[in-house]
Design a protein around this motif. Structure first.
Motif, short mmCIF file in Angstrom:
data_model
loop_
_atom_site.label_atom_id
_atom_site.label_comp_id
_atom_site.label_asym_id
_atom_site.label_seq_id
_atom_site.Cartn_x
_atom_site.Cartn_y
_atom_site.Cartn_z
N GLU A 238 -13.10 -47.56 32.24
CA GLU A 238 -13.06 -46.11 32.43
C GLU A 238 -14.46 -45.61 32.78
N GLY A 239 -14.51 -44.70 33.71
CA GLY A 239 -15.78 -44.13 34.09
C GLY A 239 -15.81 -42.62 33.88
N ASN A 240 -16.99 -42.05 33.91
CA ASN A 240 -17.19 -40.61 33.74
C ASN A 240 -17.78 -40.02 35.02
N ILE A 241 -17.21 -38.89 35.42
CA ILE A 241 -17.70 -38.21 36.63
C ILE A 241 -18.93 -37.40 36.28
N ASP A 242 -19.99 -37.63 37.05
CA ASP A 242 -21.24 -36.90 36.87
C ASP A 242 -21.66 -36.33 38.23
N GLY A 243 -21.24 -35.07 38.48
CA GLY A 243 -21.53 -34.48 39.78
C GLY A 243 -20.75 -35.18 40.87
N ASP A 244 -21.48 -35.71 41.86
CA ASP A 244 -20.84 -36.43 42.96
C ASP A 244 -20.72 -37.92 42.67
#
Length: 282
Positions: A238-244
């Motif tokens: 699982e990843g986390n969205i940070d801006g673009d």
């Protein structure tokens, strides 16, 4: 007989009765209405040709034209806003010439003529005779009288009113308002050349574990040149969205495949290097 001045008065009244307000104001009003229609046409063109409504958000978005071409041996895609490559109709009235000419003429004439004539012819005529000695005398008498008198009076009055009007309107493509020019400038700066399959980039291809985990940052632009971090995936992670960007925490040494659209990148995570043994003391 005095000259009749009523035609002059009538002509003057006709000049004063000319509707200058309608003659001059009418064309000006028509030009103002035409200018308003031109502005509405420009706005309608921008909305119908250059903008589109996003069915998901309901927001108005600029329509982009995308086409592919060959660049440096690879197929590339150009994305450009439609409003920057089509002329926007912005017609403005530049000059209005109204030429008005009135021609009013009046004339009056009066002719008076009087003539008289008389004739008198008097005489005595008698029929009779007188004889005196050897002479004989006859006498006659005739008398008449005639008189003639003529008079003539003529009056002629004329007037005419004529006016003409020429209206010349000059219009042309005017410079755009500052706001619209700025919008087109911003749209022009958004011109972008992208890969039709998108572009996927990662912070590093090879990572070494120096603790519990390492951080991997991935960035993806789709075929339209837009950042799409939601499309970036790693199986089982699982990843986390940070801006673009999308940030992943990787904790096990292995090969990880980062995917987005039709693109994928392999990232290798290595175990931490074993500490070197201390040198033997002599």
């Amino acid at each position: 007989m005095a000259i009749d001045t009523s035609p002059s008065q009538v002509a003057t009244s006709a000049l004063q009765a000319i509707p200058f307000g309608s003659i001059i104001g009418g064309p000006l009003k028509a030009c103002i209405e035409a200018q308003a229609m031109a502005a509405q046409t420009s706005w309608k063109f921008i909305q119908e040709v250059g903008l589109n409504t996003n069915p998901e958000t309901g927001q108005r978005e600029a329509i982009n034209v995308s086409f592919q071409f060959m660049q440096n041996g690879h197929m590339a895609q150009l994305n450009v806003p439609l409003l920057t490559i089509v002329p926007i109709p912005y017609i403005a009235i530049q000059d209005i010439d109204i030429n008005f000419k009135a021609n009013i003429s009046a004339s009056s004439s009066s002719v008076s003529e009087k003539s008289s004539s008389s004739a008198i012819d008097a005489g005595l005529e008698a029929s009779g005779g007188v004889k005196v000695g050897p002479f004989h005398m006859n006498a006659s008498m005739k008398a008449n009288y005639s008189s003639k008198k003529d008079s003539k009076a003529t009056q002629d009055s004329r007037y005419s009113v004529e006016y003409t009007m020429d209206v010349a309107v000059k219009a042309g493509q005017d410079s755009m308002p500052a706001g619209l020019a700025k919008v087109l400038e911003l749209l022009g700066s958004s011109l972008d050349v992208s890969d039709p399959d998108g572009t996927l980039e990662v912070s590093e291809r090879t990572l070494s574990l120096n603790g519990n985990n390492v951080t991997l940052i991935a960035t993806y632009k789709n075929g339209s040149g837009l950042f799409d971090p939601k499309a970036i995936t790693i199986d089982g992670i699982e990843g986390n969205i940070d801006g673009d960007n999308k940030v992943f925490k990787l904790s096990n040494p292995s090969n990880y495949i980062v995917k987005a659209g039709q693109k994928q990148v392999t990232v290798t995570v290595k175990a931490a290097a074993a500490e070197q043994p201390a040198a033997a003391k002599g």
